[in-house]
Write a protein that holds these residues in place. Sequence first.
Motif, short mmCIF file in Angstrom:
data_model
loop_
_atom_site.label_atom_id
_atom_site.label_comp_id
_atom_site.label_asym_id
_atom_site.label_seq_id
_atom_site.Cartn_x
_atom_site.Cartn_y
_atom_site.Cartn_z
N UNK A 22 -9.73 0.89 -8.24
CA UNK A 22 -10.37 -0.10 -7.37
C UNK A 22 -9.98 -1.20 -6.57
N UNK A 23 -9.09 -1.78 -7.47
CA UNK A 23 -8.25 -2.80 -6.81
C UNK A 23 -7.46 -2.48 -5.54
N UNK A 24 -6.92 -1.34 -5.77
CA UNK A 24 -6.12 -0.81 -4.63
C UNK A 24 -6.99 -0.20 -3.54
N UNK A 25 -8.22 -0.16 -3.84
CA UNK A 25 -9.26 0.49 -2.65
C UNK A 25 -9.24 2.03 -2.52
N UNK A 68 0.98 -1.20 0.00
CA UNK A 68 0.11 -0.13 0.01
C UNK A 68 0.72 1.20 0.21
N UNK A 120 -0.10 4.73 -13.38
CA UNK A 120 -0.79 3.70 -12.42
C UNK A 120 0.03 3.55 -10.89
N UNK A 167 -9.95 2.82 -18.57
CA UNK A 167 -10.15 1.38 -17.86
C UNK A 167 -9.24 0.91 -17.00
N UNK A 175 -9.52 0.31 -13.05
CA UNK A 175 -9.44 -0.98 -12.55
C UNK A 175 -8.56 -1.19 -11.07
N UNK A 176 -7.34 -0.67 -11.70
CA UNK A 176 -6.28 -0.61 -10.56
C UNK A 176 -6.56 0.14 -9.45
#
Lengths: 247, 224, 225
Positions: free
Chosen positions: A114-117, A88, A157, A107, A111-112
């Motif tokens: 969301x994946x990383x919160x 994190x 990213x 996109x 995606x990343x």
Amino acid sequence: MTEQSAPTTPRSGHALELRGVSKTYGSTHALRNVDLDAAWGRVLVLFGHNGAGKSTLLRVAAALIKPTAGSVATAGFDADGHAGRVRAATGYAGHGTLLYDDLTPEENLRFYARLYGVARPEERAAEVLRDVGAERWAQRRVRGLSNGMQKRVAIARALLHRPALLLLDEPYAGLDVQGRGFVDAVVRAVAAGGGAVVLSAHDPALAFALDGDFAVLRGGRLAATGEAAGATPDEIAALLSAPAEAA
Amino acid sequence: MRETLRAALTIYAKDVRLELRTRETLFSVLAFAFVVAFIFTFAFEPSPQLIASIGPGIVWVAWIFTAVLGMNRTFLLEHERGTLDGLRLAPVPREALYLGKLLSVVTLLVAVEALMLPAFLVLYDLSLFNVWFIAVALAATVGIAAVGTLFSAIAVHTRAREVLLPMLFLPVALPVLIGAVSGAREALDGEGWGGVGGWLQLIIAFDVVFLVLSSLVFEYVLEE
Amino acid sequence: MTGAWRLGLLLVAGVLVLIDMYLIFGYAPTERSMGNVQRLFYFHVPVILTSWLAFALAAASSVWYLVKRERVCDRLAYASAEVGVVFFTVAIITGAVWAKPVWGTWWVWDANGTLTFVLWLIFIGYLMVRAYAPDAERGRRWSAVTAIIGAATVPFVYMAADWWGGLHPERVTGPGAQGSLEREMLLTLLFSFVTFIVLFAFLIAERYALRSDEEAVEELRLAAA
């Protein structure tokens, strides 16, 4: 860099602390007994030829690989047992872009995020795309973008979750003057915000403009460390091409 | 737990989006399944009596080989694109990566199986539109995916991945295959819970055990 | 275990094998309905049980390895898998040679027969994972995962094969292994057990020691690289 890009993770000690780190693959040593610190608010440049261990060191720092021996503390967290916290707190961009070629930059970043919160992932994705100057390309598939643009999105990213420590493996490779200027700006912004950056390069002249610390890797060993202010690119080049120590 | 589920669903949504855009996995895997089913037509002369006895076996052999192919693709695509590191870098529990990929595999396999039903009807005059048959098939697909997703994450990094995945996966998944074929036979014989229930329970117990166990050991598989 | 210990174990195993051979071929009476082929039973049953023991040992040391990451556990698991593959192979061959004249079929797919076959395949998979892994460390970890997953499937294979067998009433059932044993036969069988367990222990100790040496050589090579 916008305000929000400033690192927010609480930290103590060094940004990166390697103690006696070794990594072996089968019968090859990628790293041998490396002790290295990276300070907060500064840039550390790793110099070395191909196969000197730069990539391995960065991958160890990012908790992508476990060292064979030694201990690693990234952003104050021991990678062994706190890998989630290390992940994190670090942003990593390596040789590959880590992007899905058939998705658009937008996109990919959503995606990343969301994946990383990350909170409000859509907005954050748009924000970093703007920061790296890729908003015009946000809706095209990554596959069709130029290398330089893909690299910008790849760095975007790595910045999505506002990492305290940014790890960049050969960020200058294949970039034109403008692209290199962009990398410099990102690196300076993270360091100026109190974070730290560790990056690798094999051309001393390119990365010296950053005016931080340097470390030279040769054959998996740490050959020299110092401040850029106290050395010249030529001296580094000489260190790099010194005859390899007898193994 | 909520975070794990959220991350798993994020990966799943990404896989679905990619697949809808490229359509590279579903159709290639489906084509393979059709070829297998088609070849079987000539391996036996499918008379009605023969189909009644070996029909469920043909269906499941076709499906399980298709599953091996499809599961190999899931991690292979991430591996070839270099995006597996992107997933490994994420600060989410490793179970989330496993569950996300598992959902993608289950969706792929269920889609292929569903699209194969008409083929079995036409090729063998074998109607599989039976509630109990479908219940067994769904449970068995989850079990197959639970074991296969774990082993394909191992196989993808090896030199002999095409051989290694079936070699690791098929022996472990044998109970599911036995249960699926036997349960299917009972179902197609017109049995209800009385005949199918035992097999269904066995398969569901397998699903639960291997979902939990595979989630737990997945971090040892991903570590480098 | 030191070399002297292993030598001692070898001597004990050698003496036990000789006595066991006498018991099997000289002391145990010839079984009435099956004849001399029944003597294979004294090999087959102990070997199969020892194979299962090898699997249990490999699975337990694999769990231990993943938790503790100690090479000792991995060496033990690896030795069990290698010796186990050999024992399983012998068990399957003796089983087939015995089953053909007695039951009219080379292999009986009952719960025990199926489980033996599955475990044999899993052990082969275990060794393949190690051989094909990109580096030794991942080979150790992945083979441990293989053994653990393999162990978890045991009750399911057993149950599934048992029920499946139950659905096939045409299955030939010959004279059972249990129930009709004479005293001499039982004694021979028990002795045979002990013999194969000691032989197994010797082979594991030997393979373990060899593995330690192999790893020492690898480390020397690494230090020189």
